[in-house]
Motif scaffolding. Structure first.
Motif, PDB file in Angstrom:
ATOM      1  N   PRO A 257       0.846  -1.071  -0.047  1.00  8.19           N
ATOM      2  CA  PRO A 257       0.032   0.034  -0.030  1.00  8.19           C
ATOM      3  C   PRO A 257       0.745   1.262   0.096  1.00  8.19           C
ATOM      4  O   PRO A 257       0.507   2.342  -0.525  1.00  8.19           O
ATOM      5  CB  PRO A 257      -0.912  -0.236   1.295  1.00  8.19           C
ATOM      6  N   LEU A 258       2.098   1.227   0.795  1.00  5.64           N
ATOM      7  CA  LEU A 258       3.070   2.465   0.669  1.00  5.64           C
ATOM      8  C   LEU A 258       3.344   2.557  -0.842  1.00  5.64           C
ATOM      9  O   LEU A 258       3.554   3.847  -1.406  1.00  5.64           O
ATOM     10  CB  LEU A 258       4.099   2.308   1.611  1.00  5.64           C
ATOM     11  N   THR A 259       3.739   1.533  -1.360  1.00  7.35           N
ATOM     12  CA  THR A 259       4.308   1.833  -2.896  1.00  7.35           C
ATOM     13  C   THR A 259       3.165   2.264  -3.840  1.00  7.35           C
ATOM     14  O   THR A 259       3.589   2.945  -4.603  1.00  7.35           O
ATOM     15  CB  THR A 259       4.617   0.249  -3.307  1.00  7.35           C
ATOM     16  N   ARG A 260       1.807   1.827  -3.829  1.00  6.59           N
ATOM     17  CA  ARG A 260       0.912   2.284  -4.384  1.00  6.59           C
ATOM     18  C   ARG A 260       0.698   3.916  -4.362  1.00  6.59           C
ATOM     19  O   ARG A 260      -0.019   4.378  -5.111  1.00  6.59           O
ATOM     20  CB  ARG A 260      -0.293   1.493  -4.215  1.00  6.59           C
ATOM     21  N   ARG A 261       1.133   4.285  -2.976  1.00  8.89           N
ATOM     22  CA  ARG A 261       0.920   5.537  -2.495  1.00  8.89           C
ATOM     23  C   ARG A 261       2.131   6.524  -3.123  1.00  8.89           C
ATOM     24  O   ARG A 261       2.237   7.593  -2.991  1.00  8.89           O
ATOM     25  CB  ARG A 261       0.370   5.898  -1.371  1.00  8.89           C
ATOM     26  N   GLY A 262       2.976   5.824  -3.816  1.00 11.84           N
ATOM     27  CA  GLY A 262       4.196   6.429  -4.420  1.00 11.84           C
ATOM     28  C   GLY A 262       5.337   6.652  -3.408  1.00 11.84           C
ATOM     29  O   GLY A 262       6.511   7.199  -3.467  1.00 11.84           O
ATOM     30  N   LYS A 263       5.302   5.869  -2.258  1.00  9.52           N
ATOM     31  CA  LYS A 263       6.323   5.788  -0.997  1.00  9.52           C
ATOM     32  C   LYS A 263       7.092   4.631  -1.076  1.00  9.52           C
ATOM     33  O   LYS A 263       7.460   4.069  -0.330  1.00  9.52           O
ATOM     34  CB  LYS A 263       5.487   5.916   0.185  1.00  9.52           C
ATOM     35  N   ALA A 264       7.484   4.034  -2.396  1.00 12.42           N
ATOM     36  CA  ALA A 264       8.114   2.740  -2.398  1.00 12.42           C
ATOM     37  C   ALA A 264       9.604   3.011  -1.742  1.00 12.42           C
ATOM     38  O   ALA A 264      10.162   2.072  -0.999  1.00 12.42           O
ATOM     39  CB  ALA A 264       8.386   2.418  -3.758  1.00 12.42           C
ATOM     40  N   VAL A 265      10.000   4.199  -1.877  1.00  6.92           N
ATOM     41  CA  VAL A 265      11.679   4.226  -1.316  1.00  6.92           C
ATOM     42  C   VAL A 265      11.309   4.557   0.254  1.00  6.92           C
ATOM     43  O   VAL A 265      12.077   3.860   1.075  1.00  6.92           O
ATOM     44  CB  VAL A 265      12.321   5.548  -2.116  1.00  6.92           C
ATOM     45  N   GLY A 266      10.271   5.126   0.880  1.00  2.00           N
ATOM     46  CA  GLY A 266      10.106   5.221   2.211  1.00  2.00           C
ATOM     47  C   GLY A 266       9.850   3.659   2.838  1.00  2.00           C
ATOM     48  O   GLY A 266      10.372   3.428   3.732  1.00  2.00           O
TER      49      GLY A 266
ATOM     50  N   ALA B 102       9.442  12.514  -6.417  1.00  2.31           N
ATOM     51  CA  ALA B 102      10.609  13.253  -6.955  1.00  2.31           C
ATOM     52  C   ALA B 102      11.748  12.971  -6.132  1.00  2.31           C
ATOM     53  O   ALA B 102      12.883  12.957  -6.503  1.00  2.31           O
ATOM     54  CB  ALA B 102      10.381  14.561  -7.600  1.00  2.31           C
ATOM     55  N   ASP B 103      11.559  13.467  -4.738  1.00  2.32           N
ATOM     56  CA  ASP B 103      12.584  13.526  -3.827  1.00  2.32           C
ATOM     57  C   ASP B 103      12.736  12.291  -3.024  1.00  2.32           C
ATOM     58  O   ASP B 103      12.237  11.865  -2.093  1.00  2.32           O
ATOM     59  CB  ASP B 103      12.174  14.677  -2.709  1.00  2.32           C
ATOM     60  N   TRP B 104      13.582  11.249  -3.479  1.00  4.13           N
ATOM     61  CA  TRP B 104      13.617  10.133  -3.207  1.00  4.13           C
ATOM     62  C   TRP B 104      14.544  10.191  -1.699  1.00  4.13           C
ATOM     63  O   TRP B 104      14.224   9.309  -0.811  1.00  4.13           O
ATOM     64  CB  TRP B 104      14.141   9.024  -4.008  1.00  4.13           C
ATOM     65  N   THR B 105      15.322  11.208  -1.555  1.00  7.54           N
ATOM     66  CA  THR B 105      16.158  11.185  -0.353  1.00  7.54           C
ATOM     67  C   THR B 105      15.184  11.431   0.824  1.00  7.54           C
ATOM     68  O   THR B 105      15.360  10.937   1.923  1.00  7.54           O
ATOM     69  CB  THR B 105      17.134  12.319  -0.551  1.00  7.54           C
ATOM     70  N   SER B 106      14.141  12.344   0.522  1.00  6.46           N
ATOM     71  CA  SER B 106      13.245  12.630   1.701  1.00  6.46           C
ATOM     72  C   SER B 106      12.288  11.620   2.196  1.00  6.46           C
ATOM     73  O   SER B 106      12.346  11.258   3.197  1.00  6.46           O
ATOM     74  CB  SER B 106      12.411  13.954   1.399  1.00  6.46           C
ATOM     75  N   ASP B 107      11.878  10.605   0.888  1.00  6.26           N
ATOM     76  CA  ASP B 107      11.143   9.499   1.253  1.00  6.26           C
ATOM     77  C   ASP B 107      12.000   8.535   2.220  1.00  6.26           C
ATOM     78  O   ASP B 107      11.562   7.917   2.925  1.00  6.26           O
ATOM     79  CB  ASP B 107      10.765   8.936  -0.036  1.00  6.26           C
TER      80      ASP B 107
ATOM     81  N   GLN C  55      17.571   2.589  -6.962  1.00  4.85           N
ATOM     82  CA  GLN C  55      17.509   1.733  -8.045  1.00  4.85           C
ATOM     83  C   GLN C  55      16.649   0.626  -7.873  1.00  4.85           C
ATOM     84  O   GLN C  55      15.935  -0.124  -8.677  1.00  4.85           O
ATOM     85  CB  GLN C  55      18.988   1.238  -8.301  1.00  4.85           C
ATOM     86  N   ILE C  56      16.679   0.197  -6.587  1.00  3.08           N
ATOM     87  CA  ILE C  56      15.732  -0.919  -6.290  1.00  3.08           C
ATOM     88  C   ILE C  56      14.328  -0.574  -6.319  1.00  3.08           C
ATOM     89  O   ILE C  56      13.656  -1.289  -6.874  1.00  3.08           O
ATOM     90  CB  ILE C  56      16.100  -1.372  -4.700  1.00  3.08           C
ATOM     91  N   SER C  57      13.981   0.481  -5.859  1.00  2.00           N
ATOM     92  CA  SER C  57      12.448   1.021  -5.990  1.00  2.00           C
ATOM     93  C   SER C  57      12.041   1.145  -7.255  1.00  2.00           C
ATOM     94  O   SER C  57      10.812   1.289  -7.604  1.00  2.00           O
ATOM     95  CB  SER C  57      12.461   2.290  -5.193  1.00  2.00           C
ATOM     96  N   ARG C  58      12.757   1.353  -8.381  1.00  2.03           N
ATOM     97  CA  ARG C  58      12.306   1.425  -9.709  1.00  2.03           C
ATOM     98  C   ARG C  58      11.549   0.494 -10.201  1.00  2.03           C
ATOM     99  O   ARG C  58      10.924   0.492 -11.195  1.00  2.03           O
ATOM    100  CB  ARG C  58      13.623   1.796 -10.694  1.00  2.03           C
ATOM    101  N   ILE C  59      12.050  -0.888  -9.440  1.00  2.00           N
ATOM    102  CA  ILE C  59      11.035  -2.090  -9.868  1.00  2.00           C
ATOM    103  C   ILE C  59       9.664  -1.812  -9.994  1.00  2.00           C
ATOM    104  O   ILE C  59       8.920  -2.244 -10.604  1.00  2.00           O
ATOM    105  CB  ILE C  59      11.656  -3.277  -8.974  1.00  2.00           C
ATOM    106  N   ALA C  60       9.357  -1.064  -8.928  1.00  2.00           N
ATOM    107  CA  ALA C  60       7.864  -0.855  -8.660  1.00  2.00           C
ATOM    108  C   ALA C  60       7.236   0.269  -9.785  1.00  2.00           C
ATOM    109  O   ALA C  60       5.728   0.149  -9.865  1.00  2.00           O
ATOM    110  CB  ALA C  60       7.774  -0.078  -7.155  1.00  2.00           C
ATOM    111  N   TYR C  61       7.850   0.974 -10.490  1.00  2.00           N
ATOM    112  CA  TYR C  61       7.344   1.748 -11.461  1.00  2.00           C
ATOM    113  C   TYR C  61       7.660   1.290 -12.971  1.00  2.00           C
ATOM    114  O   TYR C  61       7.551   1.935 -13.798  1.00  2.00           O
ATOM    115  CB  TYR C  61       7.888   3.098 -11.343  1.00  2.00           C
TER     116      TYR C  61
END
Length: 511
Positions: A99-108, A236-241, A382-388
């Motif tokens: 559910p976090l990934t579907r909200r765009g929070k995959a990195v978090g 867009a801000d993966w560091t913050s996530d 790089q790992i999180s890009r799998i989700a997109y």
């Protein structure tokens, strides 16, 4: 007391160039193995088992321990990103991570998962090193009544795993317990509910069922959607996530500590493993949470409960394996085989005869946990890009991995049909508001409950549940786990009515 001379010798040998190289190779292999749905660390270690004969005992143990820890950690990657558990211990991770990934929070979600894995792995490794020789002996106190109560404690988490109602969660769990009776009856030795299929004589293949319920059913859902990606819209801000996910894990540090304790204790109990640890920890986490209604919607607290427990379980599962010769998990069986091939026989005297080897395993777990911070965190983007990846590309690619992974587990085409069946079942359950997680919980804990109930009834009857001290303590935990959440819910509702100041519980819990 810790033998510091043995500790020094273990560290000196561990940091020899060739041993350190094999540790890094094992960690890298474990990350790859864990990230492939259906391809478990047990399957990989079984494949390389003949190869370990040509390594010295130190190197073989170091390599295998690194694979074990890294695979359990990396199993959360596909669970979070594409809703497909990488290992059996990560199916509870899908409930909060996806559910976090579907909200765009995959990195978090990945940051929170890695932090929880780091905390759980460090805690479990320290317990292994400090208390291993002593704690192992207490595992002998867990007789059949206590083992049944452990499984019953896990079943009480069914209500927590229900997505819509307690009744549907209980029905899903009961269906899982019913399916778990498939196979050879452990008492009379006759087949039951096999429908004449030889592939069901050993019971329903767990890996195929797991991948079907969570992986194939998700592909069916994605196939019904038009375009898009499973991960929604990336931030867009993966560091913050990433920092947000790490803060989310540390903000629930007490949940991480409780879950790590649960993971180690369940790991020590022979025959359990990371799947049971993550389920029990997640269920208890939801029951004790201030805002349990947020679980299942992308809660960092739920993710912490699952991932810290499963990684703490890894070192814990090796304690009874080495000290008693009783595997604490399915993967620990492979360790027994390797130790036997190397001329080392696990049992009560192992920590005395092979103290350096035992410490080497513990320090390998510790270093592998630290490698999560040094290796995996820098690669999180790089790992999180799998989700997109677009669904039109992801579905056929992941389908191939799933079919190959399920087939390779037992080299059985029958398992692929089982995966498809449970995939359709999982899709139907979700469509009508039932819980595939609760069903899988019943499927995992069913054999343990049945076997230990039968043994208890044969040994002395139901009175053993209250005369056995360990069983009585666990029974109290079961009752407490059922009563406490209701009391906490009433207290939370009373606090909410008394004032409207501050942020709502949902916002606080989801951070």
């Amino acid at each position: 007391m810790i033998d510091f001379d043995a500790v020094a010798q273990s560290l000196a040998l561990l940091f020899l160039p060739h041993n350190l190289t094999w540790l890094l190779l094992g960690f890298a292999a474990g990350v790859v193995v864990g990230a492939i749905p259906g391809f478990s660390e047990g399957s990989f270690l079984a494949m390389v088992l003949p190869f370990t004969v040509y390594l010295d005992p130190w190197t073989a143990l170091i390599f295998m321990s690194a694979v074990y820890m890294a695979a359990e950690m990396a199993g959360s990657y596909p669970a979070i990103l594409i809703n497909m558990p990488g290992t059996a211990g990560t199916f509870a991770t899908t409930i909060e991570g996806y559910p976090l990934t579907r909200r765009g929070k995959a990195v978090g979600a990945l940051g929170c998962s890695m932090t929880a894995s780091l905390l759980g792995g460090l805690f479990g490794s320290i317990v292994y090193l400090v208390a291993g020789p002593f704690v192992a002996h207490y595992a002998l106190a867990f007789g059949s009544p206590a083992m049944f109560m452990v499984a019953l404690l896990g079943v009480t988490a069914v209500s927590s795993l229900s997505e819509q109602s307690l009744a549907k969660g209980l029905v899903s769990g009961a269906l899982g317990l019913l399916i778990a009776t498939t196979g050879i009856d452990p008492i009379v030795g006759k087949p039951r509910a096999t429908f004449g299929l030889i592939g069901l004589y050993d019971g329903v293949p767990l890996i195929a069922a797991l991948i079907g319920l969570f992986g194939f059913s998700e592909l069916l859902r994605l196939a019904g959607e038009r375009g898009g990606t499973p991960g929604g819209r990336a931030s867009a801000d993966w560091t913050s996530d990433l920092l947000e996910g790490c803060r989310g894990a540390f903000s629930h540090r007490w949940a991480a500590l409780r879950s790590s304790v649960i993971g180690v204790v369940i790991g020590i109990i022979p025959g359990t493993g990371a799947a049971t640890a993550s389920v029990v920890s997640y269920g208890q986490g939801r029951q004790w949470a201030r805002a349990p209604r947020n679980f299942g919607k992308g809660s960092y607290e739920g993710l912490v409960c699952s991932d810290s427990a499963k990684d703490a379980c890894v070192p814990g599962s090796l304690i009874p394996t080495l000290a008693l010769g009783i595997p604490g998990s399915g993967t620990a069986v492979i360790f027994l085989a390797v130790l036997s091939l190397q001329g080392m026989h696990p049992g009560p005297g192992f920590w005395g005869e092979h103290l350096k080897e035992a410490y080497a395993i513990g320090f390998t777990f510790l270093i592998s946990s630290l490698l999560i911070l040094l290796v995996c965190f820098p690669m999180v983007r790089q790992i999180s890009r799998i989700a997109y990846i677009p669904s039109r590309l992801l579905i056929p690619l992941v389908s191939v991995f799933m079919f190959v992974g399920v087939y390779s587990y037992r080299n059985s085409s029958f398992d692929m049909f089982v995966m498809v069946f449970f995939g359709a079942l999982g899709w139907l359950l979700r469509r009508h508001g039932y819980s595939p997680s609760a069903l899988l919980l019943g499927l995992i804990l069913g054999p343990m409950m049945e076997q230990n109930l039968s043994r208890t009834m044969a040994l002395g009857g139901p009175q053993l549940f209250v005369t056995d001290r360990v069983s009585l303590v666990l029974l109290g935990c079961v009752v407490l786990s059922l009563v406490a959440p209701r009391l906490l819910a009433r207290r939370t509702a009373s606090s909410t009515r008394s004032g409207n100041a501050g942020s709502p519980p949902e916002a606080e819990d989801l951070r």
